[in-house]
Enzyme design. Structure first.
Site, PDB file in Angstrom:
ATOM      1  N   VAL A 184      19.105 -10.068   3.460  1.00 48.72           N
ATOM      2  CA  VAL A 184      18.836  -9.163   2.907  1.00 48.72           C
ATOM      3  C   VAL A 184      19.346  -8.744   2.569  1.00 48.72           C
ATOM      4  CG1 VAL A 184      17.911  -7.202   3.358  1.00 48.72           C
ATOM      5  CG2 VAL A 184      17.872  -8.773   4.955  1.00 48.72           C
ATOM      6  N   HIS A 440      -9.051   3.037   2.434  1.00 42.16           N
ATOM      7  CA  HIS A 440      -9.838   2.652   1.324  1.00 42.16           C
ATOM      8  C   HIS A 440      -9.403   2.696  -0.057  1.00 42.16           C
ATOM      9  CE1 HIS A 440     -11.647  -0.941  -1.042  1.00 42.16           C
ATOM     10  NE2 HIS A 440     -12.617   0.429  -1.213  1.00 42.16           N
TER      11      HIS A 440
END
Ligand SMILES: Cc1cc2nc3c(=O)[nH]c(=O)nc-3n(C[C@H](O)[C@H](O)[C@H](O)COP(=O)(O)OP(=O)(O)OC[C@H]3O[C@@H](n4cnc5c(N)ncnc54)[C@H](O)[C@@H]3O)c2cc1C
Length: 473
Positions: A184, A440
Protein backbone atom coordinates in the site's frame (compact mmCIF):
# COMPACT_ATOMS: atom_id res chain seq x y z
CA UNK A 1 3.04 9.15 46.51
CA UNK A 2 2.49 8.50 42.82
CA UNK A 3 -0.76 9.58 41.24
CA UNK A 4 -3.19 6.73 40.53
CA UNK A 5 -5.36 6.39 37.41
CA UNK A 6 -8.14 4.02 36.37
CA UNK A 7 -6.65 3.84 32.89
CA UNK A 8 -3.18 4.76 31.58
CA UNK A 9 -2.66 4.72 27.83
CA UNK A 10 0.86 4.57 26.39
CA UNK A 11 1.04 6.15 22.94
CA UNK A 12 -1.23 8.81 21.45
CA UNK A 13 -1.73 7.53 17.91
CA UNK A 14 -5.22 6.84 16.56
CA UNK A 15 -5.37 3.81 18.88
CA UNK A 16 -4.17 5.46 22.05
CA UNK A 17 -5.80 8.88 21.86
CA UNK A 18 -9.18 7.38 20.94
CA UNK A 19 -8.86 4.91 23.84
CA UNK A 20 -8.09 7.81 26.20
CA UNK A 21 -11.08 9.81 24.91
CA UNK A 22 -13.35 6.80 25.39
CA UNK A 23 -12.04 6.21 28.91
CA UNK A 24 -12.62 9.88 29.72
CA UNK A 25 -16.10 9.73 28.24
CA UNK A 26 -16.92 6.73 30.44
CA UNK A 27 -15.85 8.68 33.52
CA UNK A 28 -12.54 6.93 34.19
CA UNK A 29 -9.61 8.86 35.62
CA UNK A 30 -7.33 8.65 32.61
CA UNK A 31 -3.76 9.51 31.63
CA UNK A 32 -2.01 9.26 28.28
CA UNK A 33 1.75 9.32 27.68
CA UNK A 34 3.22 10.32 24.32
CA UNK A 35 6.91 10.61 23.58
CA UNK A 36 6.62 12.38 20.25
CA UNK A 37 3.57 14.03 18.66
CA UNK A 38 -0.13 13.61 19.42
CA UNK A 39 -1.73 11.66 16.57
CA UNK A 40 1.10 9.13 16.23
CA UNK A 41 2.19 7.72 12.89
CA UNK A 42 -1.20 8.26 11.33
CA UNK A 43 -1.31 11.99 11.76
CA UNK A 44 2.38 12.87 11.63
CA UNK A 45 3.98 10.38 9.23
CA UNK A 46 1.22 8.27 7.71
CA UNK A 47 -2.42 8.54 6.70
CA UNK A 48 -2.86 12.28 6.85
CA UNK A 49 0.40 13.64 5.37
CA UNK A 50 0.38 11.04 2.60
CA UNK A 51 -3.22 11.85 1.71
CA UNK A 52 -2.53 15.58 1.77
CA UNK A 53 0.34 15.11 -0.71
CA UNK A 54 -1.68 12.66 -2.80
CA UNK A 55 -4.51 15.15 -3.10
CA UNK A 56 -2.13 17.68 -4.73
CA UNK A 57 -0.86 14.93 -7.04
CA UNK A 58 -4.39 13.89 -7.99
CA UNK A 59 -5.29 17.45 -8.81
CA UNK A 60 -2.29 17.66 -11.15
CA UNK A 61 -3.37 14.37 -12.72
CA UNK A 62 -6.90 15.60 -13.22
CA UNK A 63 -5.80 18.92 -14.71
CA UNK A 64 -3.50 16.96 -17.02
CA UNK A 65 -6.56 15.12 -18.28
CA UNK A 66 -8.80 18.17 -18.42
CA UNK A 67 -9.20 18.08 -22.17
CA UNK A 68 -11.17 14.86 -21.74
CA UNK A 69 -13.75 17.06 -20.01
CA UNK A 70 -13.51 19.60 -22.79
CA UNK A 71 -11.59 21.96 -20.52
CA UNK A 72 -8.39 23.64 -21.69
CA UNK A 73 -5.74 24.82 -19.24
CA UNK A 74 -3.54 27.36 -20.96
CA UNK A 75 0.19 26.95 -20.40
CA UNK A 76 -0.04 23.52 -18.76
CA UNK A 77 0.16 22.67 -15.09
CA UNK A 78 3.04 23.25 -12.70
CA UNK A 79 3.46 22.93 -8.95
CA UNK A 80 5.23 24.49 -5.99
CA UNK A 81 6.64 21.69 -3.81
CA UNK A 82 7.37 23.84 -0.71
CA UNK A 83 3.78 25.16 -0.88
CA UNK A 84 2.44 21.62 -1.14
CA UNK A 85 4.51 20.61 1.90
CA UNK A 86 3.36 23.70 3.79
CA UNK A 87 -0.29 22.87 3.15
CA UNK A 88 0.33 19.34 4.45
CA UNK A 89 2.04 20.70 7.58
CA UNK A 90 -0.88 23.03 8.23
CA UNK A 91 -3.32 20.15 8.02
CA UNK A 92 -1.20 18.15 10.48
CA UNK A 93 -0.82 20.94 13.01
CA UNK A 94 -4.54 21.75 12.90
CA UNK A 95 -5.46 18.15 13.60
CA UNK A 96 -2.76 17.79 16.27
CA UNK A 97 -4.16 20.79 18.11
CA UNK A 98 -7.62 19.27 17.80
CA UNK A 99 -6.52 16.08 19.56
CA UNK A 100 -4.98 18.09 22.39
CA UNK A 101 -8.23 19.99 22.84
CA UNK A 102 -10.31 16.82 22.77
CA UNK A 103 -8.12 15.23 25.46
CA UNK A 104 -8.47 18.32 27.62
CA UNK A 105 -12.22 18.30 27.06
CA UNK A 106 -12.40 14.73 28.41
CA UNK A 107 -10.14 15.65 31.36
CA UNK A 108 -7.42 13.25 30.27
CA UNK A 109 -4.04 13.99 31.85
CA UNK A 110 -1.47 14.09 29.06
CA UNK A 111 2.21 13.47 29.80
CA UNK A 112 4.84 14.39 27.21
CA UNK A 113 7.54 11.78 27.66
CA UNK A 114 8.58 8.17 27.21
CA UNK A 115 6.74 5.56 29.23
CA UNK A 116 8.09 2.27 30.45
CA UNK A 117 6.33 -0.44 32.43
CA UNK A 118 7.93 -0.68 35.85
CA UNK A 119 6.36 -3.66 37.57
CA UNK A 120 2.68 -4.49 38.13
CA UNK A 121 0.44 -1.41 37.91
CA UNK A 122 3.37 0.99 37.60
CA UNK A 123 4.34 3.17 34.65
CA UNK A 124 7.59 5.14 34.78
CA UNK A 125 7.71 8.25 32.60
CA UNK A 126 10.89 9.96 31.44
CA UNK A 127 9.38 13.40 30.90
CA UNK A 128 10.43 15.60 27.98
CA UNK A 129 11.79 18.16 30.46
CA UNK A 130 14.22 15.57 31.82
CA UNK A 131 12.32 14.77 35.00
CA UNK A 132 11.25 11.26 36.02
CA UNK A 133 7.72 10.56 37.12
CA UNK A 134 5.92 7.35 38.12
CA UNK A 135 2.18 6.83 37.98
CA UNK A 136 0.07 3.80 38.87
CA UNK A 137 -2.99 2.36 37.18
CA UNK A 138 -5.63 -0.35 37.40
CA UNK A 139 -5.52 -0.76 33.64
CA UNK A 140 -2.72 -0.09 31.18
CA UNK A 141 -3.36 0.12 27.46
CA UNK A 142 -0.30 -0.35 25.28
CA UNK A 143 -0.76 1.65 22.09
CA UNK A 144 2.83 2.17 21.06
CA UNK A 145 2.32 1.55 17.35
CA UNK A 146 4.98 0.60 14.85
CA UNK A 147 7.98 1.96 12.92
CA UNK A 148 9.20 1.38 9.38
CA UNK A 149 11.58 -1.49 8.83
CA UNK A 150 15.08 -0.46 7.74
CA UNK A 151 17.20 -3.07 6.04
CA UNK A 152 20.49 -3.78 7.86
CA UNK A 153 23.53 -3.35 5.66
CA UNK A 154 21.91 -0.85 3.31
CA UNK A 155 23.02 2.79 3.31
CA UNK A 156 21.54 4.76 6.20
CA UNK A 157 21.80 8.35 4.95
CA UNK A 158 18.14 9.33 4.58
CA UNK A 159 19.01 11.74 1.78
CA UNK A 160 19.59 8.63 -0.33
CA UNK A 161 17.82 5.70 1.33
CA UNK A 162 14.80 6.58 3.39
CA UNK A 163 11.49 5.29 4.71
CA UNK A 164 8.03 6.81 4.62
CA UNK A 165 8.86 8.67 7.86
CA UNK A 166 11.24 10.91 5.91
CA UNK A 167 9.49 10.73 2.54
CA UNK A 168 6.28 12.44 3.67
CA UNK A 169 8.40 15.42 4.75
CA UNK A 170 10.85 15.59 1.82
CA UNK A 171 12.20 19.10 1.28
CA UNK A 172 12.78 18.31 -2.37
CA UNK A 173 11.79 15.63 -4.83
CA UNK A 174 14.18 13.13 -6.38
CA UNK A 175 14.43 12.92 -10.16
CA UNK A 176 14.66 9.13 -10.13
CA UNK A 177 13.17 7.11 -7.31
CA UNK A 178 13.36 3.41 -6.55
CA UNK A 179 10.58 2.20 -4.28
CA UNK A 180 11.24 -1.13 -2.63
CA UNK A 181 7.94 -2.77 -1.79
CA UNK A 182 4.79 -2.69 -3.90
CA UNK A 183 2.39 -2.78 -0.96
CA UNK A 184 0.00 0.00 0.00
CA UNK A 185 2.63 2.55 1.05
CA UNK A 186 4.89 1.84 -1.94
CA UNK A 187 2.02 2.11 -4.43
CA UNK A 188 0.68 5.32 -2.91
CA UNK A 189 4.10 6.96 -3.10
CA UNK A 190 4.63 5.70 -6.66
CA UNK A 191 1.30 7.12 -7.79
CA UNK A 192 1.98 10.44 -6.08
CA UNK A 193 5.60 10.91 -7.16
CA UNK A 194 4.87 10.11 -10.80
CA UNK A 195 2.48 13.07 -11.00
CA UNK A 196 5.24 15.31 -9.67
CA UNK A 197 7.42 14.24 -12.59
CA UNK A 198 9.57 11.72 -10.73
CA UNK A 199 10.79 8.70 -12.70
CA UNK A 200 9.54 5.84 -10.51
CA UNK A 201 10.54 2.17 -10.36
CA UNK A 202 8.96 -0.30 -7.97
CA UNK A 203 10.67 -3.54 -6.97
CA UNK A 204 8.37 -6.05 -5.29
CA UNK A 205 9.37 -9.54 -4.20
CA UNK A 206 5.83 -10.94 -4.54
CA UNK A 207 4.41 -11.68 -7.98
CA UNK A 208 1.79 -8.91 -7.62
CA UNK A 209 1.37 -5.34 -6.43
CA UNK A 210 -0.74 -5.10 -3.25
CA UNK A 211 0.02 -8.81 -2.85
CA UNK A 212 -2.03 -9.33 0.30
CA UNK A 213 -5.22 -8.02 -1.29
CA UNK A 214 -7.45 -9.67 -3.89
CA UNK A 215 -5.13 -10.27 -6.83
CA UNK A 216 -7.42 -8.54 -9.33
CA UNK A 217 -6.79 -5.26 -7.51
CA UNK A 218 -3.03 -5.49 -7.87
CA UNK A 219 -3.22 -6.45 -11.52
CA UNK A 220 -5.68 -3.60 -12.20
CA UNK A 221 -3.26 -1.18 -10.56
CA UNK A 222 -0.31 -2.63 -12.46
CA UNK A 223 -2.08 -1.79 -15.74
CA UNK A 224 -2.71 1.76 -14.55
CA UNK A 225 0.92 2.17 -13.45
CA UNK A 226 2.20 0.84 -16.79
CA UNK A 227 0.12 3.44 -18.64
CA UNK A 228 1.57 6.16 -16.42
CA UNK A 229 5.15 5.06 -17.04
CA UNK A 230 5.85 3.55 -13.61
CA UNK A 231 8.20 0.58 -14.03
CA UNK A 232 7.39 -2.43 -11.85
CA UNK A 233 9.74 -5.36 -11.28
CA UNK A 234 7.60 -8.06 -9.65
CA UNK A 235 8.87 -11.33 -8.20
CA UNK A 236 12.17 -9.51 -7.74
CA UNK A 237 14.38 -8.70 -4.77
CA UNK A 238 16.98 -6.02 -4.23
CA UNK A 239 20.16 -7.93 -3.46
CA UNK A 240 22.65 -5.15 -2.83
CA UNK A 241 22.73 -1.38 -2.57
CA UNK A 242 25.54 1.16 -2.50
CA UNK A 243 25.75 4.92 -2.70
CA UNK A 244 28.40 6.17 -5.08
CA UNK A 245 28.93 9.82 -5.95
CA UNK A 246 25.41 10.80 -4.98
CA UNK A 247 23.84 7.95 -6.95
CA UNK A 248 22.23 4.89 -5.36
CA UNK A 249 23.05 1.70 -7.19
CA UNK A 250 20.71 -1.23 -6.56
CA UNK A 251 21.35 -4.71 -7.85
CA UNK A 252 18.18 -6.72 -8.47
CA UNK A 253 17.70 -10.48 -8.37
CA UNK A 254 16.53 -10.39 -12.01
CA UNK A 255 19.99 -9.23 -13.06
CA UNK A 256 19.15 -5.55 -13.55
CA UNK A 257 21.09 -2.73 -11.90
CA UNK A 258 19.22 0.48 -11.17
CA UNK A 259 20.72 3.90 -10.64
CA UNK A 260 18.50 6.37 -8.83
CA UNK A 261 19.06 9.46 -6.77
CA UNK A 262 16.84 8.19 -3.96
CA UNK A 263 15.41 4.95 -2.60
CA UNK A 264 12.26 4.60 -0.53
CA UNK A 265 12.17 1.43 1.52
CA UNK A 266 8.55 0.42 2.01
CA UNK A 267 8.94 -3.19 3.02
CA UNK A 268 6.82 -3.26 6.14
CA UNK A 269 6.70 -2.13 9.74
CA UNK A 270 7.82 -3.45 13.11
CA UNK A 271 6.06 -2.95 16.45
CA UNK A 272 7.38 -0.45 19.01
CA UNK A 273 7.48 -2.91 21.88
CA UNK A 274 11.19 -3.45 22.45
CA UNK A 275 12.07 -1.07 25.27
CA UNK A 276 8.69 -1.01 26.93
CA UNK A 277 9.59 -2.96 30.08
CA UNK A 278 7.18 -5.76 29.17
CA UNK A 279 9.26 -8.24 31.19
CA UNK A 280 8.60 -6.28 34.40
CA UNK A 281 4.94 -7.28 34.28
CA UNK A 282 5.33 -10.70 32.65
CA UNK A 283 4.19 -9.92 29.09
CA UNK A 284 6.15 -11.76 26.40
CA UNK A 285 6.08 -10.32 22.89
CA UNK A 286 5.93 -12.75 19.96
CA UNK A 287 8.91 -13.54 17.70
CA UNK A 288 8.32 -10.43 15.53
CA UNK A 289 7.71 -8.23 18.56
CA UNK A 290 3.91 -7.99 18.35
CA UNK A 291 1.98 -8.41 21.59
CA UNK A 292 -0.66 -11.12 21.34
CA UNK A 293 -4.17 -10.21 22.47
CA UNK A 294 -7.54 -11.95 22.53
CA UNK A 295 -10.77 -10.63 21.02
CA UNK A 296 -11.17 -8.31 24.05
CA UNK A 297 -7.71 -6.77 23.36
CA UNK A 298 -6.44 -8.35 26.61
CA UNK A 299 -2.84 -9.46 26.81
CA UNK A 300 -1.97 -12.59 28.76
CA UNK A 301 -1.56 -10.42 31.88
CA UNK A 302 -4.64 -9.13 33.72
CA UNK A 303 -5.16 -5.39 33.49
CA UNK A 304 -2.88 -4.97 30.42
CA UNK A 305 -4.34 -4.41 26.97
CA UNK A 306 -2.65 -3.88 23.64
CA UNK A 307 -4.23 -2.13 20.67
CA UNK A 308 -3.40 -1.01 17.14
CA UNK A 309 -0.23 -1.74 15.21
CA UNK A 310 1.54 -3.04 18.31
CA UNK A 311 -0.71 -6.12 18.50
CA UNK A 312 -0.18 -6.90 14.82
CA UNK A 313 -3.80 -7.82 14.11
CA UNK A 314 -4.35 -5.18 11.46
CA UNK A 315 -1.95 -2.29 10.80
CA UNK A 316 -4.55 0.36 9.99
CA UNK A 317 -5.54 3.51 11.83
CA UNK A 318 -9.26 2.80 12.01
CA UNK A 319 -8.54 -0.71 13.34
CA UNK A 320 -6.37 0.86 16.05
CA UNK A 321 -9.15 3.26 17.06
CA UNK A 322 -11.75 0.48 17.10
CA UNK A 323 -9.41 -1.68 19.22
CA UNK A 324 -8.99 1.27 21.58
CA UNK A 325 -12.70 1.60 22.23
CA UNK A 326 -13.06 -2.15 22.78
CA UNK A 327 -10.07 -2.29 25.15
CA UNK A 328 -11.43 0.55 27.28
CA UNK A 329 -14.93 -0.89 27.45
CA UNK A 330 -13.51 -4.22 28.61
CA UNK A 331 -11.13 -2.56 31.06
CA UNK A 332 -14.06 -0.73 32.61
CA UNK A 333 -16.17 -3.82 33.13
CA UNK A 334 -18.17 -4.23 29.92
CA UNK A 335 -17.69 -7.47 28.01
CA UNK A 336 -17.23 -6.54 24.39
CA UNK A 337 -15.40 -8.65 21.81
CA UNK A 338 -14.07 -7.20 18.58
CA UNK A 339 -15.20 -8.99 15.45
CA UNK A 340 -16.00 -6.13 13.08
CA UNK A 341 -14.92 -6.42 9.46
CA UNK A 342 -12.18 -3.85 8.82
CA UNK A 343 -12.04 -2.20 5.40
CA UNK A 344 -8.71 -1.48 3.76
CA UNK A 345 -8.13 1.54 1.54
CA UNK A 346 -5.41 2.47 -0.92
CA UNK A 347 -5.33 6.11 -2.02
CA UNK A 348 -3.90 5.70 -5.48
CA UNK A 349 -5.96 7.20 -8.26
CA UNK A 350 -8.06 5.36 -9.08
CA UNK A 351 -8.55 4.39 -5.47
CA UNK A 352 -8.67 0.83 -4.22
CA UNK A 353 -10.66 -0.51 -1.29
CA UNK A 354 -11.71 -3.84 0.09
CA UNK A 355 -13.50 -5.48 2.96
CA UNK A 356 -13.80 -9.15 3.87
CA UNK A 357 -12.30 -12.17 2.16
CA UNK A 358 -10.46 -11.97 -1.14
CA UNK A 359 -11.21 -14.53 -3.82
CA UNK A 360 -7.90 -16.22 -3.03
CA UNK A 361 -8.68 -16.42 0.71
CA UNK A 362 -12.16 -17.81 0.05
CA UNK A 363 -10.73 -20.45 -2.29
CA UNK A 364 -8.01 -21.34 0.21
CA UNK A 365 -10.76 -21.98 2.76
CA UNK A 366 -12.49 -24.10 0.09
CA UNK A 367 -15.69 -22.09 0.40
CA UNK A 368 -18.24 -22.54 -2.37
CA UNK A 369 -18.35 -19.06 -3.88
CA UNK A 370 -19.92 -17.15 -6.69
CA UNK A 371 -18.29 -13.94 -7.85
CA UNK A 372 -20.11 -10.87 -9.05
CA UNK A 373 -18.34 -8.26 -11.13
CA UNK A 374 -19.16 -4.89 -12.53
CA UNK A 375 -16.93 -2.69 -14.66
CA UNK A 376 -17.10 1.05 -14.02
CA UNK A 377 -16.91 1.57 -17.78
CA UNK A 378 -20.58 0.51 -17.87
CA UNK A 379 -21.72 2.92 -15.15
CA UNK A 380 -23.57 6.16 -15.90
CA UNK A 381 -21.91 8.27 -13.17
CA UNK A 382 -18.48 6.96 -14.08
CA UNK A 383 -19.02 7.91 -17.71
CA UNK A 384 -20.52 11.29 -16.87
CA UNK A 385 -17.58 12.21 -14.68
CA UNK A 386 -14.88 10.55 -16.77
CA UNK A 387 -13.88 8.03 -14.11
CA UNK A 388 -14.43 4.78 -15.98
CA UNK A 389 -11.26 3.00 -14.87
CA UNK A 390 -11.92 0.17 -12.43
CA UNK A 391 -14.35 -2.47 -11.27
CA UNK A 392 -16.16 -3.97 -8.31
CA UNK A 393 -15.95 -7.60 -7.32
CA UNK A 394 -18.32 -9.22 -4.81
CA UNK A 395 -17.54 -12.59 -3.24
CA UNK A 396 -20.63 -14.52 -2.18
CA UNK A 397 -21.06 -17.82 -0.35
CA UNK A 398 -23.01 -19.76 -2.94
CA UNK A 399 -24.89 -21.91 -0.40
CA UNK A 400 -25.61 -19.52 2.47
CA UNK A 401 -25.74 -16.29 0.41
CA UNK A 402 -23.33 -14.75 2.94
CA UNK A 403 -21.53 -11.64 1.73
CA UNK A 404 -17.90 -12.71 2.09
CA UNK A 405 -16.01 -9.84 0.53
CA UNK A 406 -16.15 -6.73 -1.63
CA UNK A 407 -13.20 -5.40 -3.63
CA UNK A 408 -13.15 -2.27 -5.66
CA UNK A 409 -10.83 -0.23 -7.81
CA UNK A 410 -12.27 3.06 -8.98
CA UNK A 411 -12.97 6.69 -8.28
CA UNK A 412 -14.13 7.18 -4.68
CA UNK A 413 -13.64 3.49 -3.88
CA UNK A 414 -12.43 4.39 -0.39
CA UNK A 415 -15.76 6.10 0.29
CA UNK A 416 -17.91 3.52 -1.49
CA UNK A 417 -16.44 0.66 0.56
CA UNK A 418 -18.19 2.06 3.66
CA UNK A 419 -21.50 0.75 2.33
CA UNK A 420 -20.08 -2.73 1.88
CA UNK A 421 -18.42 -2.60 5.31
CA UNK A 422 -21.70 -1.55 6.96
CA UNK A 423 -23.58 -4.36 5.25
CA UNK A 424 -20.96 -6.91 6.28
CA UNK A 425 -21.04 -5.52 9.81
CA UNK A 426 -24.76 -6.25 10.03
CA UNK A 427 -24.20 -9.63 8.35
CA UNK A 428 -26.44 -8.76 5.45
CA UNK A 429 -26.80 -11.42 2.76
CA UNK A 430 -25.95 -10.70 -0.85
CA UNK A 431 -29.68 -10.79 -1.58
CA UNK A 432 -30.21 -8.05 0.99
CA UNK A 433 -27.25 -6.14 -0.45
CA UNK A 434 -28.83 -6.29 -3.89
CA UNK A 435 -32.10 -4.91 -2.51
CA UNK A 436 -30.50 -1.77 -1.06
CA UNK A 437 -31.44 1.29 -3.11
CA UNK A 438 -28.42 3.39 -4.05
CA UNK A 439 -28.82 6.95 -5.29
CA UNK A 440 -28.45 7.47 -9.02
CA UNK A 441 -26.14 8.41 -10.54
CA UNK A 442 -23.39 7.44 -8.11
CA UNK A 443 -20.21 5.41 -8.29
CA UNK A 444 -21.64 3.44 -5.37
CA UNK A 445 -24.27 1.91 -7.65
CA UNK A 446 -21.50 -0.28 -9.02
CA UNK A 447 -21.47 -2.17 -5.70
CA UNK A 448 -25.14 -3.05 -6.04
CA UNK A 449 -24.59 -4.07 -9.66
CA UNK A 450 -21.76 -6.41 -8.63
CA UNK A 451 -23.90 -7.87 -5.81
CA UNK A 452 -26.68 -8.52 -8.33
CA UNK A 453 -24.17 -10.13 -10.64
CA UNK A 454 -23.03 -12.46 -7.84
CA UNK A 455 -26.64 -13.65 -7.76
CA UNK A 456 -26.75 -13.93 -11.53
CA UNK A 457 -29.35 -11.16 -11.44
CA UNK A 458 -27.52 -8.17 -12.88
CA UNK A 459 -29.62 -5.98 -15.16
CA UNK A 460 -27.05 -3.64 -16.63
CA UNK A 461 -24.97 -6.32 -18.30
CA UNK A 462 -25.52 -9.14 -20.70
CA UNK A 463 -27.42 -12.07 -19.11
CA UNK A 464 -25.28 -14.73 -17.48
CA UNK A 465 -25.61 -18.28 -18.69
CA UNK A 466 -26.28 -21.42 -16.62
CA UNK A 467 -27.12 -19.77 -13.27
CA UNK A 468 -30.44 -20.28 -11.54
CA UNK A 469 -31.24 -17.98 -8.64
CA UNK A 470 -34.06 -18.13 -6.13
CA UNK A 471 -34.66 -14.43 -5.47
CA UNK A 472 -35.33 -13.83 -1.80
CA UNK A 473 -34.07 -17.30 -0.83
C1 LIG B 1 2.95 6.35 4.94
C2 LIG B 1 1.82 5.70 5.71
C3 LIG B 1 0.53 5.84 5.25
C4 LIG B 1 -0.51 5.27 5.95
N1 LIG B 1 -1.78 5.43 5.48
C5 LIG B 1 -2.81 4.88 6.14
C6 LIG B 1 -4.14 5.07 5.70
O1 LIG B 1 -4.38 5.75 4.71
N2 LIG B 1 -5.13 4.52 6.41
C7 LIG B 1 -4.89 3.75 7.52
O2 LIG B 1 -5.84 3.24 8.12
N3 LIG B 1 -3.64 3.54 7.97
C8 LIG B 1 -2.60 4.09 7.31
N4 LIG B 1 -1.33 3.92 7.79
C9 LIG B 1 -1.14 3.09 9.00
C10 LIG B 1 -1.47 3.89 10.26
O3 LIG B 1 -0.69 5.05 10.29
C11 LIG B 1 -1.23 3.02 11.48
O4 LIG B 1 -1.93 1.81 11.35
C12 LIG B 1 -1.71 3.73 12.74
O5 LIG B 1 -1.04 4.94 12.93
C13 LIG B 1 -1.52 2.83 13.96
O6 LIG B 1 -2.00 3.50 15.07
P1 LIG B 1 -1.44 3.17 16.54
O7 LIG B 1 -2.19 4.06 17.45
O8 LIG B 1 -1.48 1.72 16.77
O9 LIG B 1 0.11 3.55 16.49
P2 LIG B 1 0.88 4.86 16.06
O10 LIG B 1 0.09 5.73 15.20
O11 LIG B 1 2.19 4.38 15.54
O12 LIG B 1 1.09 5.63 17.43
C14 LIG B 1 1.88 5.12 18.44
C15 LIG B 1 2.38 6.26 19.29
O13 LIG B 1 2.99 5.72 20.45
C16 LIG B 1 4.12 6.54 20.78
N5 LIG B 1 5.01 5.74 21.62
C17 LIG B 1 5.68 4.62 21.29
N6 LIG B 1 6.36 4.15 22.34
C18 LIG B 1 6.12 5.00 23.36
C19 LIG B 1 6.55 5.06 24.71
N7 LIG B 1 7.35 4.13 25.24
N8 LIG B 1 6.11 6.07 25.48
C20 LIG B 1 5.31 7.03 24.97
N9 LIG B 1 4.88 7.03 23.71
C21 LIG B 1 5.26 6.02 22.91
C22 LIG B 1 4.69 6.89 19.41
O14 LIG B 1 5.51 8.05 19.50
C23 LIG B 1 3.44 7.11 18.59
O15 LIG B 1 3.05 8.47 18.61
C24 LIG B 1 -0.27 4.50 7.12
C25 LIG B 1 1.03 4.36 7.59
C26 LIG B 1 2.08 4.95 6.90
C27 LIG B 1 3.46 4.81 7.43
Amino acid sequence: MSEHFDVVVIGAGPGGYVAALKAGQLGAKTAIVEKHYLGGTCLNYGCIPSKALLSSAELIHQIGESEKWGVKVAGGVSFDWPAIQMRKDKVISGLRGGIGALLKGRKVTAFAGTAKLDGPGKVAIALENGEKHTITADNVILATGSSPIRIPGWPTDAQYVCTSDEAVHWQDLPKKLLIIGGGVIGCEFACMCREFGVEVTIVEMLPALLGVMDLDLGSGLLNVFKKRGITCHLDTKVQAMTVDNGIVKSVLSNGATLQTDRVLVATGRKPNTKDLGLETVGIAAGPRGFIAVDEFMRTAVKGYYCIGDANGKCLLAHAASAHGVVAVENALGHKKPFHAPVPAAVYTFPEIAAVGLSEEEAREQQLPISIGRFALSSLGKAMATNHTEGFVKVIRHRETDELLGVHMMGHNATECIAAAGALMHTRASVNEFSEVVFAHPTIGESLKEAAEDALGAGLHMAPRKLIKVAIGA
